[in-house]
Enzyme design. Structure first.
Site, short mmCIF file in Angstrom:
data_model
loop_
_atom_site.label_atom_id
_atom_site.label_comp_id
_atom_site.label_asym_id
_atom_site.label_seq_id
_atom_site.Cartn_x
_atom_site.Cartn_y
_atom_site.Cartn_z
N ASP A 104 0.86 -1.18 0.00
CA ASP A 104 0.00 0.00 0.00
C ASP A 104 0.90 1.23 0.00
OD1 ASP A 104 -1.98 1.86 0.25
OD2 ASP A 104 -2.73 1.17 2.18
N ASP A 153 -2.69 2.44 -6.13
CA ASP A 153 -1.68 2.49 -5.07
C ASP A 153 -1.65 1.25 -4.19
OD1 ASP A 153 -4.09 2.90 -3.80
OD2 ASP A 153 -3.45 4.65 -2.67
N GLU A 154 -2.21 0.15 -4.66
CA GLU A 154 -2.33 -1.03 -3.79
C GLU A 154 -2.31 -2.29 -4.64
OE1 GLU A 154 -5.07 -2.05 0.11
OE2 GLU A 154 -5.96 -0.99 -1.58
#
Length: 433
Positions: free
Chosen positions: A37, A132-133
């Protein structure tokens, strides 16, 4: 790493100093699933690109003077109480000296692609769930013989070298990895050793587990269930009224016994579509119900589009009828969008082309595709283009705010009234292809 932790009560007796004894991680057995993350990603990229902004509160989002919503706040801004999905006007009152920016989405996608390439260097098994993950599988013996901890340390160092940071959770499945990744942000690494999953999860509040929102939490509290350990041991007659057909899978997740699969990367086939479809326990025969189903499905599709920073040009409506056959209809929009208030309106307009009043519908699906929106855009009086060149309605800000609430508090924390008519009456399937 700034924050490194393992959950293992035997560390003190392992015979080696430090929390990461080689004897422990060198003998990791079974699945090793990681969740990476990126920390305050959009704001971190802005601070990377603007060195004079580093160490200062930075807010990425809509203007506080135009009913905007916060997309991402740097950790410096968060100390003032600013968080994602907060109205920009409120954020400005809390942190009046913050630096504001609308964001640079092409730059965010560029950095995201470089991070995902780092993961792909380490393993071919990567599930990117948003810009973003991403989940990744580094199980020993499947693709590598290294200690999983050595791999995640190297990943973290390589991400740091890009000028941004990440937090990583490591465990036996996606649920454990996700919860672990949130334990020590930013720049955290939390590893849950094989065999300690249930003990790690047991004392945590039920809301810690994704998919349990405010309504489910309240219903569980009324039944005396407050922790994941209590949830893990609760019988069916207690849990079924809350989770319905998902009772068994929810209990297994709370016990740390979920089995997770991370799919192999296929570089030749990037994501081409994103859809959501539902099969209904009771056939839909009224137009109002079918249109409500389209809107409910569209909310999920829109949320995933925004989470992945994707906008699409083509909307597809799919129906399957009670007697087994089905039809689809498709429309190309005048401008790419991630706003369900725009593409669901088009999907509802397609309904009359493939459905007649009174015909029973057992499945409804909404799909968005055509994600390449670099070409010229033509618009009309009914939509406006934002800074990304995408179509947005006045209600998009509301959707972004709802996204943030759901991200923070779970899918049952907030919703539209139309979704309540389908509670416990559907089998849902999200698809990304």
């Amino acid at each position: 790493m700034d924050n490194e932790h393992t959950y293992d009560k035997a560390n003190a007796a392992c015979g080696e100093t430090g929390p990461y004894a080689p004897s422990l991680f060198g003998s990791w057995t079974g699945p090793a699933i990681g969740l990476l993350d990126l920390d305050a990603f959009f704001a971190s990229v802005e601070q990377l690109d603007h060195p004079d902004w580093r160490g200062k509160p930075v807010i990425v989002g809509g203007s506080p003077d135009r009913r905007g919503v916060v997309s991402t706040a740097s950790y410096e801004a968060r100390t003032f109480g600013v968080h994602s999905a907060m109205p920009s006007a409120q954020a400005k009152r809390l942190c009046p000296h913050a630096i504001w920016t609308d964001g640079n989405f092409s730059r965010y996608r560029e950095l995201s692609a470089r991070v995902m390439a780092i993961l792909a260097d380490e393993t071919p098994y990567v599930d990117q769930v948003s810009i973003d993950e991403a989940f990744f599988d580094i199980s020993p013996g499947r693709f590598n013989s290294e200690s999983p901890l050595a791999v995640v340390r190297r990943i973290s160092e390589r991400v740091n070298a890009l000028g941004i940071t990440c937090s990583i959770g490591l465990g036996c499945n996606k649920t454990v990895a996700k919860i672990a990744s949130e334990r020590d942000k930013p720049r955290g690494l939390t590893a849950i050793l094989p065999g300690t999953e249930e003990a790690f999860l047991a004392p945590l509040p039920v809301r810690t587990m994704s998919g349990i929102g405010a309504r489910a939490e309240q219903a569980l509290a009324q039944r005396g269930i407050h922790t994941l350990g209590q949830l893990a041991g609760a019988p069916d007659d207690i849990l079924a009224p809350v989770f319905g057909a998902n009772t068994t899978s929810v209990r297994q997740r709370a016990q740390g016994r979920e089995r997770s699969r991370v799919h192999a990367i296929d570089e030749a086939s990037p994501m081409k579509s994103l859809s959501n479809e539902r099969t209904f326990a009771h056939d839909l025969t009224e137009q109002a119900d079918i249109e409500a189903a389209i809107d409910v499905l569209g909310e999920s599709v829109g949320r995933r589009l925004r989470k992945c920073c994707l906008t699409g040009r083509t909307v597809t409506l799919k129906l399957k009828y009670g007697y087994g056959s089905g039809r689809t209809a498709q429309r190309t929009l005048e401008a790419p969008t991630d706003d369900e208030h725009i593409f669901c309106r088009a999907a509802r307009e397609l309904l009359h082309t493939i459905w007649s009043p009174g015909v029973a519908v057992r499945l409804v699906g909404v799909c968005m595709s055509g994600f390449d929106h670099e070409s010229g855009v033509q618009t009309n009086l009914f939509c406006e283009l934002d800074e990304r060149g995408a179509a947005s309605s006045e209600k998009r800000a509301l959707s972004v705010a709802v996204d943030g609430v759901i991200e923070r508090f779970g899918s049952s924390a907030v919703g539209y009234g139309r979704s309540m008519r389908f509670d416990h009456d559907v089998v849902r399937r999200d698809k990304y292809s």
